[in-house]
Design an enzyme around this catalytic site. Structure first.
Site, mmCIF file in Angstrom:
data_model
loop_
_atom_site.group_PDB
_atom_site.id
_atom_site.type_symbol
_atom_site.label_atom_id
_atom_site.label_comp_id
_atom_site.label_asym_id
_atom_site.label_seq_id
_atom_site.Cartn_x
_atom_site.Cartn_y
_atom_site.Cartn_z
ATOM 1 N N GLY A 9 0.763 -0.888 0.115
ATOM 2 C CA GLY A 9 -0.386 0.060 -0.439
ATOM 3 C C GLY A 9 1.026 1.285 0.193
ATOM 4 N N GLY A 11 -0.341 4.110 -0.375
ATOM 5 C CA GLY A 11 -0.889 5.741 0.390
ATOM 6 C C GLY A 11 -0.316 6.098 0.965
ATOM 7 N N GLY A 14 0.940 4.047 4.095
ATOM 8 C CA GLY A 14 2.538 3.076 3.816
ATOM 9 C C GLY A 14 3.268 3.938 2.820
ATOM 10 N N ASP A 33 1.772 -1.262 -4.574
ATOM 11 C CA ASP A 33 0.979 -0.846 -5.296
ATOM 12 C C ASP A 33 0.645 -1.448 -6.378
ATOM 13 O OD1 ASP A 33 -2.298 0.469 -5.328
ATOM 14 O OD2 ASP A 33 -0.841 1.782 -3.362
ATOM 15 N N ARG A 88 -14.089 2.395 11.905
ATOM 16 C CA ARG A 88 -13.366 1.661 11.343
ATOM 17 C C ARG A 88 -13.894 0.635 10.640
ATOM 18 N NH1 ARG A 88 -11.106 3.717 15.416
ATOM 19 N NH2 ARG A 88 -9.010 4.763 15.589
ATOM 20 N N HIS A 175 -9.194 -1.603 19.235
ATOM 21 C CA HIS A 175 -8.311 -0.171 18.893
ATOM 22 C C HIS A 175 -9.602 0.601 18.142
ATOM 23 C CE1 HIS A 175 -6.176 2.769 16.010
ATOM 24 N NE2 HIS A 175 -6.470 2.607 15.839
#
Length: 308
Positions: A9, A11, A14, A33, A88, A175
């Site tokens: 990843g 983004g 990452g 990616d 989330r 979390h």
């Protein structure tokens, strides 16, 4: 030969994790990616900064999992970020597909790697990664506790006007909104937080920490947090690669610890070259045990949705 870190990843989380790891010089980096050109462009940009950092580590951007072969650590950040109004958990099915596909490739090309999962909902995605790779649970963990602890430390530091490095915090549980702060284990240079701050103020800081990610999503409008998540992830990478034996909070597989079986949850662990080398089990009074169990319930519900 330098160690190898692959980050799935490219983004914001990452790429920032790659930046911190590359700048430290502790390993070579592969940034992967599915989007063509994005990891290559970001990797080239970082590589051109290495002379300014006096760093000899290498970074490669790629769309091919074969380039990740033989990784010592693989960090999974790939997936869809939260948008305003999303929890989330809202990301569950879309990100489960991404994580499962990534883990099949990781198991194929890096069967001895340690995996750190960042993708949300993190505790669930960590369990999915463990199930998919069939790695030892000691080599699959989730990043969450480090981020929650850092956020809480920042808020305490601002409130008391003290240096963050003098603050010790300990968080447990999932979390998210059911995170648990053990205030009796939170101190400033050994002075219990309860001696320095009212119970009402402590509760307000805990609540802000629980909603910390959502607060940033609301402010950004088009993205989610990435600087602090990346820094927390790098902290874990460093502890593992340098075999630091750090006592840090992360999402680890529980098989009876804290009265929880077959579930990834945030707990204090010893992180070293073996991954989660030991889970530190603290004796909790009845009320905190109930809070911990309550914190586990949303994670179990999401796992049932995925039939895990």
């Amino acid at each position: 030969m330098r160690k190898k870190i692959s980050i799935i990843g490219s983004g914001n989380v990452g790429a920032t994790t790659a930046l911190l790891a590359l700048q430290s010089g502790i390993a070579d980096i592969v940034l992967l990616d599915i989007a063509k050109g994005i990891p290559q462009g970001k990797a080239l940009d970082m590589a051109e900064a290495c002379p300014l950092w006096d760093v000899s580590s290498k970074i490669k951007g790629t769309n091919n999992y074969a380039d990740t072969a033989g990784s010592d650590i693989v960090v999974i950040t790939a997936g869809f970020p939260r948008k305003p109004g999303m929890s989330r958990s809202d990301l569950l099915h879309a990100n489960a597909h991404v994580v499962k596909a990534s883990c099949r490739e990781i198991a194929k090309f890096s069967p001895d790697a340690i995996i750190i999962v960042v993708t949300n909902p993190m505790d669930v995605m960590a369990q999915l990664a463990w199930k998919t790779t069939e790695f030892s649970c000691k080599r699959v963990m989730g990043m969450g506790g480090m981020l929650d602890a850092s956020r809480l430390t920042a808020f305490i530091s601002w409130e008391l006007q003290v240096a963050p490095k003098d603050i010790e915090t300990l968080v447990l549980g999932g979390h998210g909104d059911d995170m648990i702060l053990l205030s009796r284990f939170t101190s400033v240079k050994g002075i219990p937080l309860t001696e320095l701050m009212s119970k009402k103020k402590i509760e307000s800081l805990i609540e802000r920490t629980r909603k910390g990610g959502a607060e940033i999503v609301h402010l950004l409008r088009t993205g989610s947090a990435y600087y602090a998540p990346a820094a927390a992830t790098f902290h874990m990478i460093k502890a593992i690669l340098l075999d630091e034996k750090r006592l840090l909070p992360c999402s680890a597989y529980l098989n009876g610890e804290y009265g929880i079986k077959d579930l990834y949850m945030g707990v204090p662990v010893i992180l070293g070259q073996g991954g989660v080398e030991k889970i530190i089990e603290i004796k909790l009074p009845r009320e905190e045990k109930m809070q911990f169990r309550k914190s586990s319930e949303p994670v179990r519900r999401l796992l049932k949705t995925l039939s895990l």
